[in-house]
Design a protein around this motif. Structure first.
Motif, PDB file in Angstrom:
ATOM      1  N   ASP A 364       1.372   4.742  -6.100  1.00 21.33           N
ATOM      2  CA  ASP A 364       0.260   4.906  -7.037  1.00 21.33           C
ATOM      3  C   ASP A 364      -0.066   3.625  -7.783  1.00 21.33           C
ATOM      4  O   ASP A 364      -1.137   3.522  -8.391  1.00 21.33           O
ATOM      5  CB  ASP A 364       0.595   5.989  -8.071  1.00 21.33           C
ATOM      6  CG  ASP A 364       0.873   7.336  -7.433  1.00 21.33           C
ATOM      7  OD1 ASP A 364       0.667   7.462  -6.209  1.00 21.33           O
ATOM      8  OD2 ASP A 364       1.298   8.257  -8.144  1.00 21.33           O
ATOM      9  N   THR A 365       0.845   2.670  -7.756  1.00 18.94           N
ATOM     10  CA  THR A 365       0.640   1.423  -8.486  1.00 18.94           C
ATOM     11  C   THR A 365      -0.545   0.641  -7.948  1.00 18.94           C
ATOM     12  O   THR A 365      -1.211  -0.074  -8.696  1.00 18.94           O
ATOM     13  CB  THR A 365       1.912   0.541  -8.389  1.00 18.94           C
ATOM     14  OG1 THR A 365       3.033   1.301  -8.839  1.00 18.94           O
ATOM     15  CG2 THR A 365       1.776  -0.716  -9.221  1.00 18.94           C
ATOM     16  N   ALA A 366      -0.817   0.731  -6.669  1.00 15.64           N
ATOM     17  CA  ALA A 366      -1.804  -0.158  -6.033  1.00 15.64           C
ATOM     18  C   ALA A 366      -2.591   0.570  -4.964  1.00 15.64           C
ATOM     19  O   ALA A 366      -2.296   1.712  -4.594  1.00 15.64           O
ATOM     20  CB  ALA A 366      -1.085  -1.363  -5.430  1.00 15.64           C
ATOM     21  N   LYS A 454     -11.484   4.213   3.958  1.00 10.78           N
ATOM     22  CA  LYS A 454     -11.129   5.147   2.891  1.00 10.78           C
ATOM     23  C   LYS A 454      -9.885   4.667   2.173  1.00 10.78           C
ATOM     24  O   LYS A 454      -8.966   4.120   2.788  1.00 10.78           O
ATOM     25  CB  LYS A 454     -10.880   6.555   3.461  1.00 10.78           C
ATOM     26  CG  LYS A 454     -12.083   7.187   4.128  1.00 10.78           C
ATOM     27  CD  LYS A 454     -11.733   8.552   4.691  1.00 10.78           C
ATOM     28  CE  LYS A 454     -12.929   9.200   5.381  1.00 10.78           C
ATOM     29  NZ  LYS A 454     -12.593  10.523   5.962  1.00 10.78           N
ATOM     30  N   ASN A 455      -9.855   4.878   0.850  1.00 15.60           N
ATOM     31  CA  ASN A 455      -8.652   4.576   0.089  1.00 15.60           C
ATOM     32  C   ASN A 455      -7.601   5.658   0.325  1.00 15.60           C
ATOM     33  O   ASN A 455      -7.936   6.839   0.482  1.00 15.60           O
ATOM     34  CB  ASN A 455      -8.962   4.490  -1.406  1.00 15.60           C
ATOM     35  CG  ASN A 455      -9.785   3.268  -1.755  1.00 15.60           C
ATOM     36  OD1 ASN A 455      -9.659   2.234  -1.107  1.00 15.60           O
ATOM     37  ND2 ASN A 455     -10.622   3.376  -2.768  1.00 15.60           N
ATOM     38  N   LEU A 456      -6.353   5.257   0.351  1.00 11.07           N
ATOM     39  CA  LEU A 456      -5.275   6.221   0.547  1.00 11.07           C
ATOM     40  C   LEU A 456      -5.079   7.053  -0.714  1.00 11.07           C
ATOM     41  O   LEU A 456      -5.212   6.551  -1.825  1.00 11.07           O
ATOM     42  CB  LEU A 456      -3.979   5.498   0.910  1.00 11.07           C
ATOM     43  CG  LEU A 456      -3.990   4.714   2.225  1.00 11.07           C
ATOM     44  CD1 LEU A 456      -2.659   4.000   2.419  1.00 11.07           C
ATOM     45  CD2 LEU A 456      -4.268   5.635   3.397  1.00 11.07           C
ATOM     46  N   PRO A 457      -4.755   8.331  -0.577  1.00  8.06           N
ATOM     47  CA  PRO A 457      -4.561   9.182  -1.759  1.00  8.06           C
ATOM     48  C   PRO A 457      -3.271   8.821  -2.490  1.00  8.06           C
ATOM     49  O   PRO A 457      -2.304   8.354  -1.881  1.00  8.06           O
ATOM     50  CB  PRO A 457      -4.469  10.588  -1.156  1.00  8.06           C
ATOM     51  CG  PRO A 457      -3.952  10.366   0.238  1.00  8.06           C
ATOM     52  CD  PRO A 457      -4.556   9.073   0.688  1.00  8.06           C
ATOM     53  N   PRO A 458      -3.229   9.020  -3.819  1.00 10.54           N
ATOM     54  CA  PRO A 458      -2.015   8.713  -4.595  1.00 10.54           C
ATOM     55  C   PRO A 458      -0.984   9.830  -4.472  1.00 10.54           C
ATOM     56  O   PRO A 458      -0.740  10.587  -5.414  1.00 10.54           O
ATOM     57  CB  PRO A 458      -2.551   8.579  -6.021  1.00 10.54           C
ATOM     58  CG  PRO A 458      -3.732   9.498  -6.053  1.00 10.54           C
ATOM     59  CD  PRO A 458      -4.343   9.462  -4.682  1.00 10.54           C
ATOM     60  N   ALA A 463       3.403   6.869  -0.698  1.00 11.95           N
ATOM     61  CA  ALA A 463       4.397   5.996  -1.306  1.00 11.95           C
ATOM     62  C   ALA A 463       5.671   5.921  -0.475  1.00 11.95           C
ATOM     63  O   ALA A 463       6.246   4.849  -0.278  1.00 11.95           O
ATOM     64  CB  ALA A 463       4.714   6.475  -2.724  1.00 11.95           C
ATOM     65  N   SER A 464       6.119   7.073   0.030  1.00  9.54           N
ATOM     66  CA  SER A 464       7.343   7.110   0.828  1.00  9.54           C
ATOM     67  C   SER A 464       7.179   6.314   2.122  1.00  9.54           C
ATOM     68  O   SER A 464       8.074   5.552   2.516  1.00  9.54           O
ATOM     69  CB  SER A 464       7.715   8.555   1.133  1.00  9.54           C
ATOM     70  OG  SER A 464       8.892   8.632   1.913  1.00  9.54           O
TER      71      SER A 464
END
Length: 570
Positions: A364-366, A454-458, A463-464
């Motif tokens: 979620d940081t970036a 598309k941006n990846l979902p948070p 993250a994993s």
């Protein structure tokens, strides 16, 4: 057998099989014994060709959440000295946080102490919060909450995985009066508040209106977290409150507020429709197209999107779940590196922070700032046109097809949308039967490809996977420095060192209460109902990071089925 002979054989065995040194057998002549197993990794030394010990690069990891924990779990390169800095000394399985709020699962069941992983991997851990990042001097400034002391730490490589905070959109009163659901402490606070509301409403001196106010639970945000919390709270009211607080059950009300037209708007429309219908049947007051404009200690004010009318209602508890925002330390870091105008920290496709080659960011940081094909179209054509003829023949085109697809993931998404087998079919549709392609035809064929970016979902999944990907890159760093395995550098010479990160979506779940859930899996496969809930149980149990947490969570589920939820305010 003499003790000398036994010692000699044991020495030979452990010399031949070093891994067996983890087992230590202490025996006595009386026949008793004790077997002790140590899973801590022995110190590893990296030596140069002349036998000298090399200096390891210091990798500092900020955060112990999904991205950071995944990175640490998969990192196996002895050439790095790893230091973890995080204000919490555990990993939290966040998808089960809503289950903690009503006593279905205990908070300790979904946390895994991080020091166990540190001991096993030979890493170091410091319980502190990073409050400042200085990329010019490669230092971070940290603050220890327990001792209120501050200190600096150097790094050669920094991995930022601090996650995000709840986004209040600067709505007045939210920070002061609403509950959030991001940490274990948040879930426990909500749990205590829910029980406290029922205890207060049970006092004999209250009027009906006062009881209705106290037992009005408002959930803001119709995303997966808000929907799941609403469903969990409703189950608690129906299955447990009716027995524990029978005199006040009739005064309870749950309101779910969503600014958009529908809840679960990132899911398939079939799931959205089923969820809305089920919530209406369950008596959950669903209000879409309602924006929260203010929260006080006693009332929440909403504005209807269509009419602009502002309505205020009394409440007993508000839970705020409306997306994520960047943390102050990341905002300050962005200002330092020239990203102050962006809404979120930007990285390239290899998770390197733009403008900082020694800093990586996960989760979620970036967000990944994916390059557009049309920005590089001339460079791609020039790289393929080895004969400098101004056209590409079939052989020249094939030489770069694989690299184009690897470098620009939107190409594959566009081909899938258009139901084309490969990029060659795309060019054929733009060029007809001509065997050679010029720059204009090349541009025409790829002109709409970037619409699929598309941006990846948070989410925890993203993250994993990013943590695992980055650890894999670090594990083979020395090998890829000598022999790069990535796609061609269209704007430079040679190849990129690694393949860029690719996210693979394994599906999404939305528990809807009443032992029903919705599942959206790859291949446009949608499942809704009781069978999906059991699938949810099995998938989440398997995704827990240790057998300890798996056994605790499963035992919590069994306990809830047999004895009901825990209603204590501990």
């Amino acid at each position: 057998m003499s003790s000398h002979s036994f010692s000699k054989r044991a020495y030979s065995f452990f010399k031949a099989y070093p891994a067996a040194s983890k087992l230590l057998l202490l025996s006595s002549f009386s026949g008793g014994g004790l077997l002790v197993f140590s899973d801590s990794a022995p110190p590893k030394r990296t030596l140069t060709a002349d036998g000298q010990e090399t200096k390891k690069k210091k990798v500092v990891v900020l955060g112990s959440g999904w991205g950071g924990y995944s990175f640490l779990s998969h990192l196996n390169n002895p050439n790095y000295d790893v230091q973890v800095v995080s204000p919490r000394n555990f990993f939290l399985f966040t998808p089960l946080l809503p289950s903690v709020t009503n006593g279905t699962v205990e908070a300790r069941s979904i946390v895994e102490p991080i020091r166990g992983l540190m001991r096993k991997k030979g890493f170091e851990y410091t319980e502190a919060e990073c409050v400042n990042i200085d990329p010019s001097s490669k230092k971070i400034h940290c603050r220890s909450s327990s001792l209120n002391k501050e200190f600096d730490m150097d790094y050669d490589i920094l991995v930022v995985a601090v996650g995000a905070k709840s986004n209040t959109f600067n709505t007045p009163g939210v920070e002061e009066h609403a509950h959030f659901l991001k940490e274990a402490e948040d879930a426990l606070k909500i749990r205590r508040s829910v029980i406290n509301c029922f205890e207060r409403a049970s006092l004999p001196s209250l009027t009906e209106e006062e009881r209705k106010k106290i037992l009005h639970f408002v959930v803001v945000g119709g995303g997966p977290t808000g929907v799941e919390f609403s469903a969990e709270l409703h189950d608690f009211l129906v299955e447990d409150v009716a027995k524990i607080y029978p005199k006040v059950q009739e005064f309870t009300r749950i309101t779910l507020l969503e600014a958009g037209e529908h809840i679960l708007n990132t899911f398939d429309k079939r799931i959205t429709a089923f969820a809305e219908e089920k919530f209406q049947r369950d008596g959950i007051d669903l209000k879409t197209e309602n924006m929260v404009v203010g929260v006080t200690a006693d009332e929440i004010s909403t504005k209807e999107v269509k009419t602009g009318e502002i309505v205020s209602e009394p409440y007993g508890m508000v839970v705020w779940s409306t997306g994520v925002g960047i943390r102050p330390v990341i905002k300050d870091f962005m200002n330092r590196i020239g990203q102050g105008q962006r809404r979120v920290l930007a990285t390239d496709e290899w998770l390197r922070v733009e403008g900082c080659d020694s800093v990586y960011a996960l989760g979620d940081t970036a967000t990944i700032n994916q390059r557009k094909v049309m920005e590089d179209i001339a460079a791609i054509f020039s790289k393929a046109d080895k004969g400098e003829t101004g056209t590409l023949n079939k052989k020249e085109f094939k030489s770069v097809v694989k690299d184009i697809c690897q470098r620009y993931p939107q190409v594959e998404l566009y081909l899938k949308k258009k139901k084309l087998r490969n990029i060659a079919n795309l060019l054929k549709s733009a060029n007809g039967d001509d065997t050679e392609v010029n720059i204009e035809t090349f541009k025409k064929a790829l002109s709409e490809v970037d619409t699929q970016m598309k941006n990846l979902p948070p989410t925890a999944q993203v993250a994993s996977q990013q943590g695992k990907y980055l650890a894999t890159c670090f594990n083979k760093m020395e090998k890829c420095e000598k022999k790069p395995e990535g796609p061609l550098r269209f704007r430079g010479e040679g190849r990129h060192m690694f393949q860029p990160f690719r996210y693979r979506h394994f599906g999404s779940f939305a528990p809807l209460g009443g032992e029903q859930a919705a599942a959206e899996l790859p291949g446009d496969w949608v499942s809704i109902g009781h069978s999906s809930q059991w699938l949810w149980y099995s998938v989440y149990a398997s995704k827990l990071v240790s057998w300890r947490t798996r056994s605790l969570v499963v035992s919590d589920w069994v306990r809830r089925f047999i004895f009901g939820r825990d209603s204590s305010s501990i």
